[in-house]
Design an enzyme around this catalytic site. Structure first.
Site, PDB file in Angstrom:
ATOM      1  N   CYS A  45     -14.904  -3.108  -0.023  1.00 17.61           N
ATOM      2  CA  CYS A  45     -13.949  -2.867   0.302  1.00 17.61           C
ATOM      3  C   CYS A  45     -13.550  -4.046  -0.244  1.00 17.61           C
ATOM      4  CB  CYS A  45     -13.806  -3.564   1.647  1.00 17.61           C
ATOM      5  SG  CYS A  45     -14.273  -4.942   2.087  1.00 17.61           S
TER       6      CYS A  45
ATOM      7  N   ARG B 110      -1.640   6.834   9.177  1.00 19.21           N
ATOM      8  CA  ARG B 110      -1.876   6.747   8.119  1.00 19.21           C
ATOM      9  C   ARG B 110      -1.950   7.630   6.984  1.00 19.21           C
ATOM     10  NH1 ARG B 110      -3.661   0.842   7.834  1.00 19.21           N
ATOM     11  NH2 ARG B 110      -2.574  -0.006   9.747  1.00 19.21           N
TER      12      ARG B 110
ATOM     13  N   CYS C  31      -8.167 -10.938   1.103  1.00 20.06           N
ATOM     14  CA  CYS C  31      -8.161  -9.897   2.547  1.00 20.06           C
ATOM     15  C   CYS C  31      -8.790 -11.299   3.613  1.00 20.06           C
ATOM     16  CB  CYS C  31      -9.343  -9.131   2.952  1.00 20.06           C
ATOM     17  SG  CYS C  31      -9.130  -8.347   4.525  1.00 20.06           S
TER      18      CYS C  31
ATOM     19  N   CYS D  78     -14.209  -0.715   6.263  1.00 24.59           N
ATOM     20  CA  CYS D  78     -12.776  -0.388   5.457  1.00 24.59           C
ATOM     21  C   CYS D  78     -13.436   0.659   4.416  1.00 24.59           C
ATOM     22  CB  CYS D  78     -11.856  -1.795   4.675  1.00 24.59           C
ATOM     23  SG  CYS D  78     -11.040  -2.555   5.772  1.00 24.59           S
TER      24      CYS D  78
ATOM     25  N   ARG E  17       0.792  -0.964   0.342  1.00 27.44           N
ATOM     26  CA  ARG E  17       0.281   0.382   0.128  1.00 27.44           C
ATOM     27  C   ARG E  17       0.758   0.680  -0.079  1.00 27.44           C
ATOM     28  NH1 ARG E  17      -3.825   0.138   5.734  1.00 27.44           N
ATOM     29  NH2 ARG E  17      -5.137  -1.501   4.022  1.00 27.44           N
TER      30      ARG E  17
ATOM     31  N   CYS F 294     -16.334  -7.861   6.621  1.00 25.07           N
ATOM     32  CA  CYS F 294     -16.451  -8.230   8.025  1.00 25.07           C
ATOM     33  C   CYS F 294     -16.508  -6.830   8.798  1.00 25.07           C
ATOM     34  CB  CYS F 294     -15.203  -8.424   7.753  1.00 25.07           C
ATOM     35  SG  CYS F 294     -13.425  -7.039   8.340  1.00 25.07           S
TER      36      CYS F 294
ATOM     37  N   LYS G   7      -5.427   7.959  12.363  1.00 28.78           N
ATOM     38  CA  LYS G   7      -6.254   8.296  10.857  1.00 28.78           C
ATOM     39  C   LYS G   7      -6.728   9.585  10.862  1.00 28.78           C
ATOM     40  CE  LYS G   7      -7.037   3.700   9.212  1.00 28.78           C
ATOM     41  NZ  LYS G   7      -7.878   3.440   8.312  1.00 28.78           N
TER      42      LYS G   7
ATOM     43  N   LYS H 277      -3.318   1.740  14.448  1.00 29.63           N
ATOM     44  CA  LYS H 277      -3.332   2.614  13.781  1.00 29.63           C
ATOM     45  C   LYS H 277      -4.552   3.981  14.236  1.00 29.63           C
ATOM     46  CE  LYS H 277      -5.835   0.033  11.455  1.00 29.63           C
ATOM     47  NZ  LYS H 277      -6.932  -0.760  10.499  1.00 29.63           N
TER      48      LYS H 277
HETATM   49 FE1  SRM Z   1      -8.458  -1.488   6.201  1.00 30.75          FE
HETATM   50  C1  SRM Z   1      -7.243  -3.869   7.833  1.00 30.75           C
HETATM   51  C2  SRM Z   1      -8.456  -2.880   3.332  1.00 30.75           C
HETATM   52  C3  SRM Z   1      -9.754   1.331   5.100  1.00 30.75           C
HETATM   53  C4  SRM Z   1     -10.127  -0.569   9.149  1.00 30.75           C
HETATM   54  N1  SRM Z   1      -7.933  -3.267   5.202  1.00 30.75           N
HETATM   55  C5  SRM Z   1      -7.525  -3.900   6.410  1.00 30.75           C
HETATM   56  C6  SRM Z   1      -6.883  -5.189   5.648  1.00 30.75           C
HETATM   57  C7  SRM Z   1      -4.799  -4.485   5.984  1.00 30.75           C
HETATM   58  C8  SRM Z   1      -6.401  -6.698   6.006  1.00 30.75           C
HETATM   59  C9  SRM Z   1      -5.782  -6.746   7.487  1.00 30.75           C
HETATM   60  O1  SRM Z   1      -5.276  -6.412   8.595  1.00 30.75           O
HETATM   61  O2  SRM Z   1      -4.996  -8.134   6.963  1.00 30.75           O
HETATM   62  C10 SRM Z   1      -7.315  -4.989   4.660  1.00 30.75           C
HETATM   63  C11 SRM Z   1      -6.488  -5.018   2.927  1.00 30.75           C
HETATM   64  C12 SRM Z   1      -7.172  -5.798   2.318  1.00 30.75           C
HETATM   65  C13 SRM Z   1      -6.990  -6.634   0.681  1.00 30.75           C
HETATM   66  O3  SRM Z   1      -7.227  -7.026   0.618  1.00 30.75           O
HETATM   67  O4  SRM Z   1      -6.855  -5.356   0.013  1.00 30.75           O
HETATM   68  C14 SRM Z   1      -7.321  -3.446   4.498  1.00 30.75           C
HETATM   69  N2  SRM Z   1      -8.987  -0.572   4.767  1.00 30.75           N
HETATM   70  C15 SRM Z   1      -8.499  -1.621   3.654  1.00 30.75           C
HETATM   71  C16 SRM Z   1      -8.356  -0.519   1.965  1.00 30.75           C
HETATM   72  C17 SRM Z   1      -8.026  -1.238   1.070  1.00 30.75           C
HETATM   73  C18 SRM Z   1     -10.478  -0.949   1.828  1.00 30.75           C
HETATM   74  C19 SRM Z   1     -10.788  -0.258   0.528  1.00 30.75           C
HETATM   75  O5  SRM Z   1     -11.917  -0.890  -0.323  1.00 30.75           O
HETATM   76  O6  SRM Z   1     -10.288   0.976   0.062  1.00 30.75           O
HETATM   77  C20 SRM Z   1      -8.618   0.965   2.800  1.00 30.75           C
HETATM   78  C21 SRM Z   1      -6.846   1.115   2.829  1.00 30.75           C
HETATM   79  C22 SRM Z   1      -7.030   2.002   2.782  1.00 30.75           C
HETATM   80  C23 SRM Z   1      -5.404   3.023   3.026  1.00 30.75           C
HETATM   81  O7  SRM Z   1      -4.779   3.421   1.894  1.00 30.75           O
HETATM   82  O8  SRM Z   1      -5.180   3.141   3.801  1.00 30.75           O
HETATM   83  C24 SRM Z   1      -8.969   0.405   3.926  1.00 30.75           C
HETATM   84  N3  SRM Z   1      -9.551   0.430   6.743  1.00 30.75           N
HETATM   85  C25 SRM Z   1     -10.157   1.400   5.923  1.00 30.75           C
HETATM   86  C26 SRM Z   1     -11.560   2.516   6.573  1.00 30.75           C
HETATM   87  C27 SRM Z   1     -11.828   3.524   6.058  1.00 30.75           C
HETATM   88  C28 SRM Z   1     -10.522   4.736   6.507  1.00 30.75           C
HETATM   89  O9  SRM Z   1      -9.703   4.375   7.278  1.00 30.75           O
HETATM   90  O10 SRM Z   1     -10.944   5.306   6.075  1.00 30.75           O
HETATM   91  C29 SRM Z   1     -11.550   1.873   7.905  1.00 30.75           C
HETATM   92  C30 SRM Z   1     -12.193   2.507   8.989  1.00 30.75           C
HETATM   93  C31 SRM Z   1     -11.745   3.529   9.633  1.00 30.75           C
HETATM   94  C32 SRM Z   1     -11.368   3.216  10.871  1.00 30.75           C
HETATM   95  O11 SRM Z   1      -9.642   3.057  10.779  1.00 30.75           O
HETATM   96  O12 SRM Z   1     -11.805   3.834  12.042  1.00 30.75           O
HETATM   97  C33 SRM Z   1     -10.546   0.382   7.771  1.00 30.75           C
HETATM   98  N4  SRM Z   1      -8.954  -2.255   8.034  1.00 30.75           N
HETATM   99  C34 SRM Z   1     -10.317  -1.227   9.143  1.00 30.75           C
HETATM  100  C35 SRM Z   1      -9.628  -1.978  10.478  1.00 30.75           C
HETATM  101  C36 SRM Z   1     -10.634  -1.878  12.062  1.00 30.75           C
HETATM  102  C37 SRM Z   1      -9.994  -1.005  12.368  1.00 30.75           C
HETATM  103  C38 SRM Z   1     -10.225  -0.789  13.871  1.00 30.75           C
HETATM  104  O13 SRM Z   1     -10.863   0.018  14.154  1.00 30.75           O
HETATM  105  O14 SRM Z   1     -11.136  -2.025  14.542  1.00 30.75           O
HETATM  106  C39 SRM Z   1      -9.059  -3.121   9.702  1.00 30.75           C
HETATM  107  C40 SRM Z   1      -8.553  -4.598  10.903  1.00 30.75           C
HETATM  108  C41 SRM Z   1      -7.546  -3.953  12.373  1.00 30.75           C
HETATM  109  O15 SRM Z   1      -6.728  -3.132  12.056  1.00 30.75           O
HETATM  110  O16 SRM Z   1      -6.458  -5.064  13.114  1.00 30.75           O
HETATM  111  C42 SRM Z   1      -8.229  -2.948   8.794  1.00 30.75           C
HETATM  112 FE1  SF4 Z   2     -11.224  -7.281   4.932  1.00 28.67          FE
HETATM  113 FE2  SF4 Z   2     -13.079  -6.590   6.484  1.00 28.67          FE
HETATM  114 FE3  SF4 Z   2     -11.371  -4.484   5.125  1.00 28.67          FE
HETATM  115 FE4  SF4 Z   2     -13.508  -5.965   3.435  1.00 28.67          FE
HETATM  116  S1  SF4 Z   2     -13.208  -4.424   5.681  1.00 28.67           S
HETATM  117  S2  SF4 Z   2     -10.740  -5.609   3.325  1.00 28.67           S
HETATM  118  S3  SF4 Z   2     -13.035  -7.805   4.189  1.00 28.67           S
HETATM  119  S4  SF4 Z   2     -10.900  -6.629   6.888  1.00 28.67           S
END
Ligand code: SRM
Ligand code: SF4
Length: 536
Positions: free
Chosen positions: A412, A112, A418, A462, A43, A458, A196, A194
């Protein structure tokens, strides 16, 4: 021996923990049967979604040569590249770094990618917001040179930082820093989780401001001259099914700071979370839980100690609007920009080839939006016609020709890459949208009466489904928890409506909702507002 993907993350090797901080996760293709073939997802970090021409062309090449042949535009204005095998990691990383890109800190327990409106307007307030996003990103970038040692053999490629950023980082007047550490803000432990940040200007909620740990809004005087910032704290989306003590949360108002103080105020907030955020259970380590347990008054007074001043009362702001920047717009400097909708941010096939040809031929810079879309910038008026024709031939249509349901939808990546996905999101979205369009037609809703639909595989959130008017959150094989009640301008949280809705029952559940919206709504009442009382 257990394979890495079966291990709890806490038992993963130091390499896997470290590589996160360098913007990469190890994955495997969950569709494949038999022996697992591992690869890395990479990323990038692009504050404000800014992507210089050379970096776009490099990412496009890397996807073909070392990835799965597609580029993924993310919900935080960055690229993801899937499927990079270990032996190619260094080549890919160094190519990105040499093309003015970075992956440093794109994942891991630190700040981030910093969001800001992607539109390349030559307006004072927009440019100030984008400059502030760049400065905050620089302030909170890890300082140890290890990233460069590892991927470009110690070459010094970092561009010079503005002196005010260096000054703010090194300032320790209020006990914020680890003075003898190479990481004065993060120390050796980094943050509990993390972190943001989003920056924007009044009315422009293209960044989903309130879902961030910190929201920063430029406040201008009557002549449009930036004076300071309103700050919001404690947003976040992630939750766990059936654990009611985890929840999505909107950021709330912290106060106002004059413009020269912004880096010090942001640093004080980060340090408050660094010192007080929970480190014993990652489920509760985000700053939103600290603020929920302390309350905003206590949080504010602790931040003020690290800031060394009191916050002023927040300035009144106009209503928020969601802005997508799709279609053609004047930049305000004689040039044009063109925002293109990309379903779920997946750039592949003919679309990918055509985008590359246009970006290369006209030497365009691009911007990525927080809605997984792309903006081509700095276009001369004479180029508009040939570019429009070329885009249309590749299926990149002007927004008026795209189904309005698709324009605001997000999903997502979920399956197959994922590791946390419970069910489909990106791959399921086209089918879901077509079926919803059919239900719209059946109940007599007009083509342009749209609804913001977001899906995740899930509950981590994201694609920010808890802000959608209709959110799908994977809760079992082929089943979703449905969320209702977000608003089109992304200012209110949705609520759970039903659990375990099997995808084949979609029409059965949605038809009565849309039917009632059509018949019983007040004039112009959005689906989100109409369904707000339906949550459980
Ligand atoms: Fe996310 C984890 C994809 C934005 C909340 N996110 C992941 C992982 C890395 C899975 C992992 O931990 O192994 C995913 C990779 C999947 C893949 O195969 O590509 C993933 N997140 C994404 C992306 C690519 C989704 C998308 O459709 O674009 C976004 C990448 C953003 C970036 O460029 O940095 C992405 N993730 C977000 C957002 C939205 C945002 O930031 O505006 C959120 C919700 C906002 C927040 O953080 O509260 C988000 N991602 C999570 C979480 C839950 C965090 C939490 O507070 O509980 C995880 C899991 C974790 O961190 O343990 C996670
Ligand atoms: Fe993976 Fe869940 Fe984030 Fe979708 S919402 S990319 S399933 S961690």
């Amino acid at each position: 021996m257990r394979s890495c993907s079966q291990m709890p993350r806490t038992l993963m090797s130091p390499l896997h923990k470290l590589i996160k901080f360098h913007g990469s996760y190890q994955q495997y293709d969950r569709d494949e049967r038999g022996a697992r073939s591992y690869s890395f997802m990479l990323r990038t970090k692009n504050p404000c979604g800014k992507v210089p021409n050379k970096l776009y062309l490099t990412m496009d090449d890397l996807a073909d040569q070392f990835g799965i042949g597609t580029l993924r535009l993310t919900t935080r204005q960055t690229f993801q590249l899937h499927g990079v095998v270990k032996k190619n990691l260094k080549t890919v990383m160094s190519s990105i770094i040499h093309s003015m890109g970075s992956t440093l800190g794109a994942c891991g327990d630190l700040n981030r990618n910093v969001l800001a409106p992607a539109a390349p307007f030559a307006r004072k307030d927009y440019q100030f917001a984008q400059q502030t996003a760049d400065d905050i990103a620089a302030l909170l970038t890890p300082q140890s040179g290890f990233y460069y040692d590892m991927w470009v053999d110690g070459e010094k490629i970092m561009s010079a930082e503005p002196p005010e950023v260096v000054k703010a980082r090194n300032d320790n007047s209020h006990g914020t820093n680890f003075p003898d550490s190479p990481e004065p803000i993060y120390g050796t432990q980094f943050l509990p989780r993390k972190f943001k940040i989003a920056v924007t200007v009044p009315t422009d909620n293209s960044v989903d401001l309130l879902t961030n740990d910190v929201g920063v809004v430029v406040v201008t005087d009557a002549d449009g001259e930036p004076q300071g910032f309103n700050l919001y704290v404690g947003g976040g989306m992630g939750r766990t099914h059936r654990v009611e003590t985890t929840f999505p949360r909107l950021a709330e108002s912290l106060g106002y700071v004059p413009k020269e103080d912004i880096l010090y105020a942001v640093k004080a907030i980060v340090v408050t979370q660094r010192e007080n955020g929970r480190r014993d259970d990652r489920k509760y380590s985000r700053m939103k839980y600290l603020i929920s347990s302390w309350g905003i008054e206590k949080f504010r007074s602790v931040v003020e100690e690290y800031y060394g001043k009191k916050f002023e009362p927040s300035r009144e702001l106009p209503e928020w609007e969601f802005k997508s920047y799709l279609g053609w717009h004047e930049q305000g400097d004689g040039g044009l920009f063109c925002g293109l909708h990309v379903d779920s941010g997946r750039v592949g096939g003919k679309m990918k080839t055509t985008l590359r040809e246009i970006i290369e031929k006209y030497n365009l810079d691009v911007r990525l939006t927080p809605n997984q879309n792309i903006i081509l910038c700095g276009i001369r008026k004479a180029w508009k016609r040939p570019i429009t024709t070329a885009l249309a031939q590749a299926g990149l249509l002007e927004p008026k020709y795209v189904d309005p349901l698709n324009l605001t939808a997000m999903a997502c990546p979920a399956l197959p890459m994922c590791p946390l996905a419970i069910t489909e999101a990106e791959r399921g979205m086209p089918g879901i949208l077509k079926r919803i369009r059919a239900v719209f037609e059946k109940v007599g809703l007009k083509y342009n009466e749209s609804v913001v639909i977001r899906a995740t595989g899930c509950p981590n959130g994201c694609a920010r489904p808890y802000m959608a008017e209709l959110g799908f959150v994977g809760d079992g094989p082929n089943s979703y928890q449905l969320w209702l009640g977000g608003t089109p301008n992304q200012t209110s949280l949705a609520r759970t409506f039903m659990n375990k809705v099997k995808i084949h029952d979609l029409e059965k559940v949605l038809e009565p909702l849309f039917y009632n919206w059509k018949r019983k709504r007040q004039s112009k009442e959005s689906f989100g507002d109409f369904t707000k009382p339906c949550g459980i």
